[in-house]
Every structure is written in C-alpha cells, then in structure tokens.
Enzyme design. Structure first.
Site, PDB file in Angstrom:
ATOM      1  N   GLU A  67       0.788  -1.233   0.000  1.00 12.89           N
ATOM      2  CA  GLU A  67       0.000   0.000   0.000  1.00 12.89           C
ATOM      3  C   GLU A  67       0.821   1.285   0.000  1.00 12.89           C
ATOM      4  O   GLU A  67       0.356   2.311   0.512  1.00 12.89           O
ATOM      5  CB  GLU A  67      -0.906  -0.015   1.238  1.00 12.89           C
ATOM      6  CG  GLU A  67      -0.184   0.122   2.593  1.00 12.89           C
ATOM      7  CD  GLU A  67       0.090  -1.203   3.301  1.00 12.89           C
ATOM      8  OE1 GLU A  67       0.149  -2.242   2.617  1.00 12.89           O
ATOM      9  OE2 GLU A  67       0.260  -1.182   4.536  1.00 12.89           O
TER      10      GLU A  67
ATOM     11  N   GLU B  42      -5.597  -2.694  -0.554  1.00  9.32           N
ATOM     12  CA  GLU B  42      -4.480  -1.733  -0.605  1.00  9.32           C
ATOM     13  C   GLU B  42      -5.006  -0.302  -0.632  1.00  9.32           C
ATOM     14  O   GLU B  42      -4.457   0.584   0.014  1.00  9.32           O
ATOM     15  CB  GLU B  42      -3.579  -1.996  -1.816  1.00  9.32           C
ATOM     16  CG  GLU B  42      -3.023  -3.416  -1.905  1.00  9.32           C
ATOM     17  CD  GLU B  42      -2.407  -3.951  -0.615  1.00  9.32           C
ATOM     18  OE1 GLU B  42      -1.856  -3.158   0.161  1.00  9.32           O
ATOM     19  OE2 GLU B  42      -2.498  -5.177  -0.385  1.00  9.32           O
TER      20      GLU B  42
HETATM   21  N1  ARG Z   1       1.075  -4.428   3.906  1.00 11.53           N
HETATM   22  C1  ARG Z   1       0.966  -5.377   2.836  1.00 11.53           C
HETATM   23  C2  ARG Z   1      -0.498  -5.749   2.712  1.00 11.53           C
HETATM   24  O1  ARG Z   1      -1.152  -6.056   3.640  1.00 11.53           O
HETATM   25  C3  ARG Z   1       1.794  -6.589   3.010  1.00 11.53           C
HETATM   26  C4  ARG Z   1       3.271  -6.358   3.116  1.00 11.53           C
HETATM   27  C5  ARG Z   1       3.978  -7.561   3.531  1.00 11.53           C
HETATM   28  N2  ARG Z   1       5.393  -7.416   3.508  1.00 11.53           N
HETATM   29  C6  ARG Z   1       6.216  -8.411   3.779  1.00 11.53           C
HETATM   30  N3  ARG Z   1       7.494  -8.216   3.702  1.00 11.53           N
HETATM   31  N4  ARG Z   1       5.804  -9.590   4.078  1.00 11.53           N
HETATM   32  O2  ARG Z   1      -1.113  -5.717   1.729  1.00 11.53           O
HETATM   33 ZN    ZN Z   2      -2.649  -5.031   4.310  1.00 11.50          ZN
END
Ligand code: ARG
Ligand code: ZN
Length: 886
Positions: free
Chosen positions: A261, A295
C-alpha cells in the site's frame, strides 16, 4: 535475537523532511540521502541508523565529511555521534538491485526496478531509522536511462520531469503527507498505462492509473474498475476520501506477497492486477477486487494512521482486511435486498471463514501461535500471518457486531479525529471504539474485550440446553475455555473473553422461533458472553427447540455441542441464517468423513442422512447458484485434517473422496440435470455473482460426475474444455480431467493447455499447480517439473505454484518419506535466494508434532536436517527453532 513488545522506546530524533536522490541502474544504484535531525528532548545522543546489504560511500554532518573513525558501521547499520542536538546529515550509498533475490528493498523484475519496503526493506536502500514511528515528508529525485526507464515513479505528486544533459530522464516527486519509511516506493521501467479521471466526493478531480508490463494493457480494465469502486465505497460507507490528486497501481511479476500500500503508488503482484475472461478464473477476478480494495483502503487505515511499532501490525491489517471483506460483500449484494442480499453476503462470509479455519486455526494450534498483537518476535516478516490478518479482522468484526454499524462508524470517526497523521497502537484504536460504546451502552465497556488482543489460541465454547415444558422456557448454558497455545506460558491465566454469541432457534418442524429474553425480542439475538460459564433463559418456548448457533460466525471460536445428525439435517434445510445453514450441512458431512477416516464404517442411516440432505439442497429453487455451490461442496481436506487427533492426512483424503463418490453416485441424475441446465446459452462473460455462481455450481456437478466414475463424465469435461470461452470453464474441465480422468485425458489436456498458454506466466502458474496437486502426482513428477524450462525458483509465484502447492495440497504424495525429504531440501534451497518465502515453506510442517507417530518422527528428522544447515537465515531459523522446541 528476540524483540519484546514491552521494550518499545521512542526514537530520540525527529526527521521532518527527507530528500532522496537516485541514480538508477540494475547493476548498481547510487542513493543520496539528506535530512535534518532534531533531538526530541534537546539532548545530544548517538544517531543509530539501520542499514543492511548496502555500501556506505560518503557521510557528512553539517557539511563536514566524516571518516571511518567518526562512526561505527556493521552488518546492522551505522551509528554516528553528532555534536549538536540538531544537524544536517548527508549520506551517499550504493545498492545492487540485480543481485537482490530477496525482493526486499530495491530489486529487478523483468527489466524494471521496483521497491518493497514493508516491514524492513528501506534499510536495504539507504541508512535510516527504519521504523514506523518515524514519519517524514519525502522529496524524491529519480534519474535513469531514458530508454530503459521511460517511467520514473514515486509517492505523491510529480513536480517535474526533464531530460538531463547526459540524455537520462529525471523526475522529481513530492509526497505531501508525512509517512514512515515502509511506505516509501519507487518504480522505474517501461509499461502500458491505463488512466481514468474521476471526480472525488468533494468535487475535485483525481487521476487513477494502472501500470503493467508492455503487452498486458488489455488486462487492466477490471483492475481500474475495482479501483474506482474502491474509491466510491470508501467515500460512501466510511466517509473517507482519496487525499491525493493521483493514485497509481503498478503490477510486478516478481513479488513476495499480494501487494503493498505505498502512499499513492501501490505495487502489486501481477496476479492481483491482470484479469481477462480468457485467462482468469472468476475466483481470481474476485481476488483482484479484494486486494485492490485492501491496498486502497490502507490509504486511511495504515497510511494516514499507521502503527507505532510492528507489534501493532494488526492495527492496520486486521482493520483493513475487515474493510476489504465488507467491500467485497457489498459488491456481491449490490442491487439485491432482503434474504437475497443476506444470502449474497453469506457467500463471502463462508469463503472468509473457510480461510480462517484452513489457515488461522492451525496456526493457533501450532508452535507459531500468537495473539493478534504478538508479545515477541525474532523476524517481523514471519508475522504477516493469518492470525494478524484474518483473526485480526474477526476481532474488528466483533467490535462491529457489539457496536452496530452506526456506532462503529462513529468510533472510526473518533479514531481519525484523535490520531490522523500519527503512529499509534491497537489500544488507541480500541479506546476510540470504547468511547462510543460506553456512551451507547451505559455501564458497559470494551475493557474485557481487549483480552482478544492478549490471548492466542482458538477458544472453545461448549453448549448445553435445558428445556422446561411446564414453564415453556429454554435455558442455554455456554462454557468457554482457551487452552495455552504455542509458546504461551502454561501457567499464565487466560481469563474469559467477551464473546458476542449470535443465536437463533427453530422448532422441531424447522419453523423459526422468535426469541424472548429479558425484554429483548428477535429472530437472532447476540448474547454478551463474558463469564467462564453463563446461562440465559428464553421464554415462550413450548417444545424443545433446535439451536442455530454462532450465526454468521459471530466470533472466531470452535463450538462443541452434542446433537443428533437429524438436527443438523433440519438446520441444513431450514435455518434462516444462511451461514449457520451452510455450517450445519458441513458439519453433517464432516462427522461422516471423520468417522470413516478413523476406521469406523459409517452406518447406513448416517450416510442416508447426508445423501437426503444433499438431495434436498440440490433441488432447492430458493438457493442462489453461488450459495448452492458452497453448501453442496465438502469441507476442504485441510479443514478436515485439522479436526483429527492425531492428524492422519492420507485417511482423511480417502474418506473425503469416498463421500464425494457416494454423493456423485447417489445423486447422478441430479448432477446431470444441473449440469445440462447450467450449460444453456450464456450472456457475454461477466464475473458477477450470478454468472460466477452458475459456473462454480456447474463445475461442482461435473466434478461429482467424474469422481463417481459416471461414464458420461469425461466426455462432458472434454467438451467443456474444448468449447470454453472463459478460464473458469476451461480450468474447471481441465482440473476435473486431471484429478479424476484417465491417463490419456490428463496428458492430452495438460499438453493442449500448455500449448495455448505457454506465453502467459499467470496461466502457466496454474498449469504447474494443477499438476502439483493432482492425486496421480508423486515427488518424482514434481522434480521433473522443476527441470521444465518454464520453471524458476526465483519467481515467487512460480515457486508457490509448484513447490508450495505440492507440499500443502497434495497430501497423499507429500506425506511420504520422499515427500518430507523433498520439502526439507526445497526449504534449504529457497532460503539461499529468498528467506521470507523459504520461511513460509518451512511453516507448512511446523505442526509436525500433531501428526500420527510415523509421520511425526520423519518430519522431526526433516526439521533437524534444516536446522543443521549452515548459514540458515534468521527467518527460517525462527520457524524451525519454535517448531522443534514445542
Ligand atoms: N502491507 C501489505 C499488505 O497487507 C503486506 C506487506 C507484507 N510485507 C512483507 N514483507 N511480508 O497488503
Ligand atoms: Zn494489508
């Protein structure tokens, strides 16, 4: 090293503005960072910057270059000793995108450059306090080869784009909103772009863009549609508007997770962007919708208000999953009302609960069990889990249930009023909700509810019922318990949780009863279940009622209630709550499968009850096709396995297959009729709920015919495959042939499919998955497929499609000594390239101790082999260590 939630310390410096300059190239990229740091309390303290896998070239403070004696540099980063409480820092470093196989930080995918910074990727780009409570405004200058990188993108607004004297392009971006480093992003490359101008609710225009590889531009129409729907939905349901003039989505072929995001510049796994009827299944269309929504919704729940530290991850993820689930449900129910809308929403609820049970319940029952707000971790990337996401969403949903939509929205408004622009904690969120709850329900609060943030494990609720015919009352008693889970200390008490328990009752004929309880009245009542044991007495109930329990899955718990199959059959036919109705049918089938898996031959009567129930449901004209497809499906192997003790994968698979066969045979004419009826001329393809429901029901009927060996089955499947005009039909037919057809049909189908789709990587992933999970596939075939020219370990989607699919979903073949050896070998091989992905593969058997003895010993030996591997990543080490310690 283990990090504990209670060790949180604020960072001593504030960094208001960051300026970053990039000289981009795949082989090596130079990064120039400049910021002013000011001590929060006026004291002069060391400045500790995170940095990983990057080369420091120059560093200066207040214009004075530092030499090696002036700082400490190690594997973790850089420590400086400033002489004043406020100072300007300039730092030049180098990273190597081409060699970055972890796909964290700046990396190459195809010919393009992408970043992934959450959680700790920014430190692989430059030295910085890489933690979410450092929020700064970013100005970013990107320079790169004009031919290779005609598009240079970063967060926020494009200030200028120019051609430099040396022929390169330069773009300058400014993000007006302060953000943590994990939301930084840049993209450089050549793309097809789809654009749409919209008007925001406030009347201002905004530009939406979807970028993808050249040649894929015709597959982004659906993504754009979903993005606009997301903007509208957040305006309408949550009153939250897009706060930028420009919002970009970019598809990447190589991506560790679903999507990210980053402020104004979401970067996606291409699998969640690209979609068209020919190459994409209905399920994938809906996954694209869900992830684009997810996102986009993070822009408020995640970006405008972010996490103080990574223990608070569920603050943004649980809430945002809840929001994307509601978005998808609202999209399904659009234009419907009453019972039809409820049934449409129930389909989404069923799918979400199935995911929770298949992925989160096992996690809570294994060595990685953790509360939605963990107490400690070694490697944060191991904590992007089903617990943080899916159980986190359930915990938000329970607050929604307790407050009701209107008060929940008031709580959300309060949350933004208090915390917009801040990095906060889960407690801050509950405080906002609680302030509204206390007003709405004087004398009550969410204090006890907060225990959901502290306790791991799936609570059990035992139900008992006492009916008094003379008094015409029914007394319901609930008992809750939550055993120690994972590494939780066995002696730490787990006081009772506040469980919203939704309940209905039917009479013995299946007619819904109106519930009367202390002046409350309704078809469904939500009980505030707060004590270890608690009773409620309902009045005006002349005969013993049939309980409809935990309607709409009002809490993430397991319910134990002993009752005869006949009651489940009655609920499966008559319950007015579509979720509980589906649940009753599932439970009926589950009982039969589990009893035959454990070696008991089910009685004729037991089998007859299931067949008669399926018979009634298959003919029920009131059910929507999508709902019918769910209620007539058997529970997944994974959900069933989870309920065996010890776990016996091979017998579960066989018993499930056996019931499939029985239902296929006993109801052959109905499956045939359903199949023919659903094969009538179709409107032009659309992934809408009605059409998608019809296709999934038709595929289900086809599967029952093939699994039962009905002799017309294979020809129906071959015809469906040949005549298909969309991927759902084509894939449905091919998977029926590959799973249940003969060797010739299987090979012909797979060969033809490969010929048609070899140039489309996302479809080719399906070709690998299908073979990985086919009952006829053994380890040797998987090894052969790994030698296929189209296979690559470096592409996470490809590795998942073959290796993960085999290890997770081919239970017959993987639960063998060769299967376990293969798994361990692949964990080790992947770890050298991409530890985050490898750790996920390692987790597939972290629950080794719950299997039957022989499997348990072999799995333990396999885990020990992994643990003994020199140079193991911290990611895999954490998983293996926890698995072996428990
Ligand atoms: N914030 C992201 C989402 O929920 C996922 C990011 C995950 N990053 C990671 N290195 N595992 O859509
Ligand atoms: Zn997320």
């Amino acid at each position: 090293p283990t990090i504990s939630r209670h060790d949180y310390q604020p960072y001593p410096y504030q960094i208001e503005k960051v300026r970053l300059e990039f000289d981009l190239a795949a082989e090596q990229t130079l990064v120039r960072l400049a910021f002013r740091a000011s001590s929060r309390d006026g004291q002069i303290r060391p400045l500790v910057l995170d940095g990983e896998d990057i080369e420091l070239l120059e560093v200066s403070i207040n214009g004075v270059a530092l030499t090696a004696q002036d700082y400490q540099l190690d594997e973790q980063g850089l420590t400086l000793s400033p002489q004043t409480a406020e100072f300007d820092l300039v730092l030049v470093s180098r990273c190597r995108p081409q060699d970055n196989t972890m796909l964290m930080g700046l990396y190459v995918s195809g010919k393009n450059l992408f970043t992934q910074c959450e959680a700790q990727g920014f430190r692989r780009i430059t030295f910085f306090p890489d933690r979410p409570d450092i929020m700064s405004r970013y100005e970013v200058v990107l320079r790169g080869d004009a031919k290779l990188y005609p598009y240079l993108l970063s967060n926020g607004n494009l200030l200028e784009s120019t051609t430099l004297d040396d022929g390169r392009t330069q773009a300058i971006w400014e993000d007006p909103f302060p953000k943590p480093s994990y939301l930084f992003a840049l993209v450089a490359g050549d793309f097809d772009v789809r654009e749409r101008e919209i008007k925001k609710a406030n009347g201002q225009p905004a530009l939406l863009q979807v970028y993808c590889d050249r040649g894929d531009g015709d597959k982004t129409e659906w993504a754009m549609e979903c993005l606009e729907h997301s903007v509208r939905w957040d305006e309408q349901r949550f009153g939250l508007e897009l706060d930028l003039d420009r919002f970009m989505i970019v598809a990447a072929r190589d991506f560790n997770m679903g999507a990210m995001e980053n402020k104004g510049l979401n970067i996606f796994n291409a699998a969640y962007v690209l979609a068209d009827a020919q190459s994409t299944t209905d399920a994938s269309f809906h996954a694209v919708e869900a992830v684009i929504g997810h996102e986009y919704f993070h822009n408020w729940t995640g970006n405008r208000v972010t996490c103080r530290d990574w223990f608070q991850l569920s603050l943004k993820e649980g809430l945002t999953v809840f929001r994307d689930q509601e978005f998808s449900a609202d999209m399904l129910a659009q234009g419907l009302d009453g019972a039809q809308a409820a049934s449409a929403r129930a389909v989404k609820r069923i799918d979400d609960v199935s995911v929770l049970r298949a992925a989160q319940f096992p996690e809570d029952a294994g060595p990685m069990a953790h509360p939605i707000r963990p107490e400690s971790y070694q490697e944060i990337s191991n904590f992007y889990t089903a617990t943080i996401y899916e159980k986190g969403a359930e915990v938000i949903r329970m607050q929604h249930t307790l407050l009701g939509e209107e008060n929940f929205q008031a709580g959300i408004r309060e949350y933004f009023k208090r915390h917009d622009g801040q990095a906060v904690t889960c407690d801050d969120f509950v405080d906002s909700m609680d302030s509204v709850y206390r007003q709405a329900k004087p004398g009550q609060s969410l204090e006890q509810f907060r225990r959901w943030y502290q306790q791991a494990g799936t609570p059990r609720v035992q139900v008992s019922l006492q009916h008094d015919p003379a008094a015409q009352t029914a007394t319901l008693t609930l008992r809750q318990s939550n055993a120690p889970a994972g590494i939780e200390n066995k002696s730490t008490p787990k006081p009772p949780l506040h469980i919203p328990f939704a309940l209905g009752m039917l009479d013995q004929q299946g007619t819904p009863l109106t519930l009367h309880l202390d002046g409350q009245q309704g078809d469904t009542l939500v009980l505030d279940f707060t004590e270890t044991e608690q009773s409620w007495t309902f009045t005006q109930i002349p005969e013993a009622p049939v309980l409809s329990l935990l309607r709409n899955f009002s809490a993430p718990v397991r319910v134990d209630y002993y009752r005869p199959d006949s009651e489940l059959a009655l609920l499966a036919r008559h319950d007015t709550d579509p979720f509980a109705r589906w649940e009753a049918a599932q439970l009926l089938a589950t009982r039969l499968i589990l009893s035959s898996a454990s070696g008991r031959t089910p009685s004729a009567a037991q089998l007859a009850t299931v067949v008669q129930t399926w018979h009634a449901l298959v003919q029920d004209p009131a059910l929507s096709p999508a709902y019918k497809a769910r209620i007539l499906s058997l529970p997944s192997e994974r959900e069933l396995l989870e309920q065996t003790k010890p776990m016996t994968p091979r017998t579960v698979v066989q018993a499930r297959r056996q019931l499939q066969r029985e239902l296929g045979l006993a109801l052959t004419p109905y499956w045939q009729e359903l199949y023919q009826y659903l094969s009538l001329e179709q409107a032009p393809y659309s992934p809408d709920a009605l059409q998608a429901g019809q296709r999934s029901l038709r595929n289900l009927a086809l599967n029952y015919l093939l699994v039962a060996g009905v002799n017309t089955g294979p020809q129906l499947a071959r015809n469906q495959y040949d005549q298909a005009t969309n991927m759902t039909d084509r894939m449905g037919a091919l998977s029926a042939l590959v799973n249940y057809g003969d060797e010739e049909d299987r090979q012909d189908g797979l060969d033809d499919f490969f010929q048609r789709w070899q140039d489309n990587p996302l479809v080719l992933d399906r070709w690998f998955s299908l073979q990985a999970t086919a009952p006829s596939t053994q380890v040797a075939q998987v090894r052969a497929l790994m030698l296929h020219p189209a296979f690559s370990m470096r592409n996470p989607n490809r590795a998942r499609s073959l290796i993960f699919q085999f290890c997770m979903n081919n239970m017959q073949a993987v639960h063998t000594p060769e299967g376990y050896a293969f798994w361990a070998e692949q964990v080790i091989a992947l770890d050298k390239l991409n530890p985050e992905i490898s750790a996920r593969l390692a987790r597939v058997f972290d629950n080794w101790a719950r299997f039957e003895p022989e499997a348990r010993d072999q799995l333990k030996a396999a885990l020990e082999r992994i643990q003994a591997e020199p140079g193991l990543s911290g990611n895999v080490a954490e998983i293996v260590h926890k698995a072996l310690t428990l």
